[in-house]
Design a protein around this motif. Structure first.
Motif, mmCIF file in Angstrom:
data_model
loop_
_atom_site.group_PDB
_atom_site.id
_atom_site.type_symbol
_atom_site.label_atom_id
_atom_site.label_comp_id
_atom_site.label_asym_id
_atom_site.label_seq_id
_atom_site.Cartn_x
_atom_site.Cartn_y
_atom_site.Cartn_z
ATOM 1 N N VAL A 33 0.929 -1.178 -0.028
ATOM 2 C CA VAL A 33 -0.109 -0.275 -0.055
ATOM 3 C C VAL A 33 0.973 1.364 -0.180
ATOM 4 O O VAL A 33 0.731 2.157 -0.768
ATOM 5 C CB VAL A 33 -0.997 0.003 1.043
ATOM 6 C CG1 VAL A 33 -1.809 1.200 1.267
ATOM 7 C CG2 VAL A 33 -1.832 -1.368 1.094
ATOM 8 N N THR A 34 2.015 1.328 0.869
ATOM 9 C CA THR A 34 2.695 2.472 1.226
ATOM 10 C C THR A 34 4.041 2.647 0.380
ATOM 11 O O THR A 34 4.742 3.713 0.035
ATOM 12 C CB THR A 34 2.835 2.783 2.760
ATOM 13 O OG1 THR A 34 3.846 1.889 3.002
ATOM 14 C CG2 THR A 34 1.642 2.914 3.355
ATOM 15 N N ASP A 42 0.161 -9.495 7.449
ATOM 16 C CA ASP A 42 -1.403 -10.000 7.281
ATOM 17 C C ASP A 42 -1.446 -11.447 7.296
ATOM 18 O O ASP A 42 -0.771 -12.258 6.541
ATOM 19 C CB ASP A 42 -2.092 -9.435 6.020
ATOM 20 C CG ASP A 42 -3.464 -9.632 6.201
ATOM 21 O OD1 ASP A 42 -4.139 -9.924 7.298
ATOM 22 O OD2 ASP A 42 -4.113 -9.873 5.243
ATOM 23 N N PRO A 43 -2.046 -12.118 8.364
ATOM 24 C CA PRO A 43 -2.132 -13.547 8.375
ATOM 25 C C PRO A 43 -2.765 -14.243 7.257
ATOM 26 O O PRO A 43 -2.620 -15.397 7.051
ATOM 27 C CB PRO A 43 -2.649 -13.688 9.838
ATOM 28 C CG PRO A 43 -3.171 -12.567 10.442
ATOM 29 C CD PRO A 43 -2.572 -11.508 9.572
ATOM 30 N N LEU A 47 0.687 -10.813 2.999
ATOM 31 C CA LEU A 47 1.003 -9.517 2.601
ATOM 32 C C LEU A 47 1.863 -8.805 3.855
ATOM 33 O O LEU A 47 1.295 -8.953 4.702
ATOM 34 C CB LEU A 47 0.310 -8.639 1.925
ATOM 35 C CG LEU A 47 -0.220 -9.111 0.451
ATOM 36 C CD1 LEU A 47 -1.487 -8.278 0.100
ATOM 37 C CD2 LEU A 47 0.726 -9.430 -0.604
ATOM 38 N N ALA A 48 2.754 -8.026 3.275
ATOM 39 C CA ALA A 48 3.477 -7.292 4.257
ATOM 40 C C ALA A 48 2.633 -5.893 4.203
ATOM 41 O O ALA A 48 2.333 -5.289 3.293
ATOM 42 C CB ALA A 48 5.067 -7.005 3.907
ATOM 43 N N TYR A 49 2.694 -5.174 5.638
ATOM 44 C CA TYR A 49 2.129 -3.991 5.586
ATOM 45 C C TYR A 49 3.070 -3.088 6.533
ATOM 46 O O TYR A 49 3.695 -3.577 7.528
ATOM 47 C CB TYR A 49 0.838 -3.750 5.909
ATOM 48 C CG TYR A 49 0.413 -4.606 7.256
ATOM 49 C CD1 TYR A 49 0.161 -3.862 8.190
ATOM 50 C CD2 TYR A 49 -0.023 -5.749 7.218
ATOM 51 C CE1 TYR A 49 0.040 -4.244 9.618
ATOM 52 C CE2 TYR A 49 -0.225 -6.488 8.537
ATOM 53 C CZ TYR A 49 -0.406 -5.575 9.660
ATOM 54 O OH TYR A 49 -0.741 -6.342 10.917
ATOM 55 N N ALA A 50 3.147 -1.728 6.483
ATOM 56 C CA ALA A 50 3.939 -1.070 7.426
ATOM 57 C C ALA A 50 2.922 -0.324 8.458
ATOM 58 O O ALA A 50 3.486 0.014 9.698
ATOM 59 C CB ALA A 50 4.468 0.183 6.371
ATOM 60 N N THR A 51 1.766 0.027 8.125
ATOM 61 C CA THR A 51 0.961 0.923 9.042
ATOM 62 C C THR A 51 -0.374 0.341 9.325
ATOM 63 O O THR A 51 -0.717 -0.480 8.689
ATOM 64 C CB THR A 51 1.006 2.192 8.616
ATOM 65 O OG1 THR A 51 -0.118 2.282 7.583
ATOM 66 C CG2 THR A 51 2.131 2.992 8.316
ATOM 67 N N HIS A 52 -0.926 0.677 10.595
ATOM 68 C CA HIS A 52 -2.235 -0.003 10.736
ATOM 69 C C HIS A 52 -3.148 0.717 9.645
ATOM 70 O O HIS A 52 -4.053 -0.190 9.091
ATOM 71 C CB HIS A 52 -2.903 0.762 12.037
ATOM 72 C CG HIS A 52 -4.040 0.394 12.489
ATOM 73 N ND1 HIS A 52 -4.466 -0.877 12.845
ATOM 74 C CD2 HIS A 52 -5.547 1.159 12.394
ATOM 75 C CE1 HIS A 52 -5.639 -1.175 12.888
ATOM 76 N NE2 HIS A 52 -6.273 0.039 12.772
ATOM 77 N N GLN A 57 -6.439 -0.879 4.774
ATOM 78 C CA GLN A 57 -6.855 -0.757 3.527
ATOM 79 C C GLN A 57 -6.740 -2.436 2.608
ATOM 80 O O GLN A 57 -7.587 -2.552 1.877
ATOM 81 C CB GLN A 57 -5.873 0.145 2.659
ATOM 82 C CG GLN A 57 -6.452 0.517 1.190
ATOM 83 C CD GLN A 57 -5.578 1.450 0.692
ATOM 84 O OE1 GLN A 57 -4.548 2.178 1.445
ATOM 85 N NE2 GLN A 57 -5.624 1.737 -0.504
ATOM 86 N N LEU A 58 -5.722 -3.062 3.106
ATOM 87 C CA LEU A 58 -5.450 -4.654 2.529
ATOM 88 C C LEU A 58 -6.699 -5.288 2.995
ATOM 89 O O LEU A 58 -7.291 -6.039 2.199
ATOM 90 C CB LEU A 58 -4.398 -5.054 3.142
ATOM 91 C CG LEU A 58 -3.209 -4.543 2.577
ATOM 92 C CD1 LEU A 58 -1.893 -5.193 3.227
ATOM 93 C CD2 LEU A 58 -3.147 -5.026 1.037
ATOM 94 N N LYS A 59 -7.462 -5.130 4.058
ATOM 95 C CA LYS A 59 -8.508 -5.732 4.539
ATOM 96 C C LYS A 59 -9.896 -5.446 3.876
ATOM 97 O O LYS A 59 -10.769 -6.278 3.231
ATOM 98 C CB LYS A 59 -8.923 -5.652 5.988
ATOM 99 C CG LYS A 59 -7.983 -6.380 6.847
ATOM 100 C CD LYS A 59 -8.001 -6.590 8.358
ATOM 101 C CE LYS A 59 -7.165 -7.007 8.969
ATOM 102 N NZ LYS A 59 -7.182 -6.721 10.477
ATOM 103 N N ASP A 60 -9.995 -3.967 3.507
ATOM 104 C CA ASP A 60 -11.196 -3.674 2.857
ATOM 105 C C ASP A 60 -10.966 -3.759 1.425
ATOM 106 O O ASP A 60 -12.085 -3.738 0.578
ATOM 107 C CB ASP A 60 -11.136 -1.920 2.897
ATOM 108 C CG ASP A 60 -11.529 -1.625 4.584
ATOM 109 O OD1 ASP A 60 -12.070 -2.602 5.404
ATOM 110 O OD2 ASP A 60 -11.303 -0.368 5.008
#
Length: 88
Positions: A33-34, A42-43, A47-52, A57-60
């Motif tokens: 995303v960023t 994300d289990p 996917l890797a993510y940096a912020t809450h 956004q990945l879930k939505d």
């Protein structure tokens, strides 16, 4: 068949023959995303993510290749992405 050497053709650089050993350090995981370094994973999707906010956004809105079945071919994911980005 002989290959040209650097002495024979100094203007040619032998990029094709450049060799390197495999890296011993693990690859960096970037947030999709960023674009920042993904400290968390994300289990459900892996996917890797940096912020809450990126996790939300990945879930939505998961990427198209996660919306398809696990065996969906590449071109199917591209078709969905093009359809979503097309103007109405």
């Amino acid at each position: 068949e002989e290959h040209a050497t650097h002495k024979d053709a100094p203007h040619l650089i032998p990029y094709v023959r450049a060799m390197a050993a495999p890296s011993t350090t693990p690859g960096r995981k970037l947030c999709s995303v960023t674009g920042l370094l993904g400290k968390y994973r994300d289990p459900s999707s892996g996917l890797a993510y940096a912020t809450h906010a990126a996790a939300e956004q990945l879930k939505d809105t998961p990427p198209p290749w996660l919306q398809l079945s696990g065996n969906a071919p590449y071109y199917e994911a591209i078709r969905i992405m093009k359809k979503e980005s097309a103007p109405p």
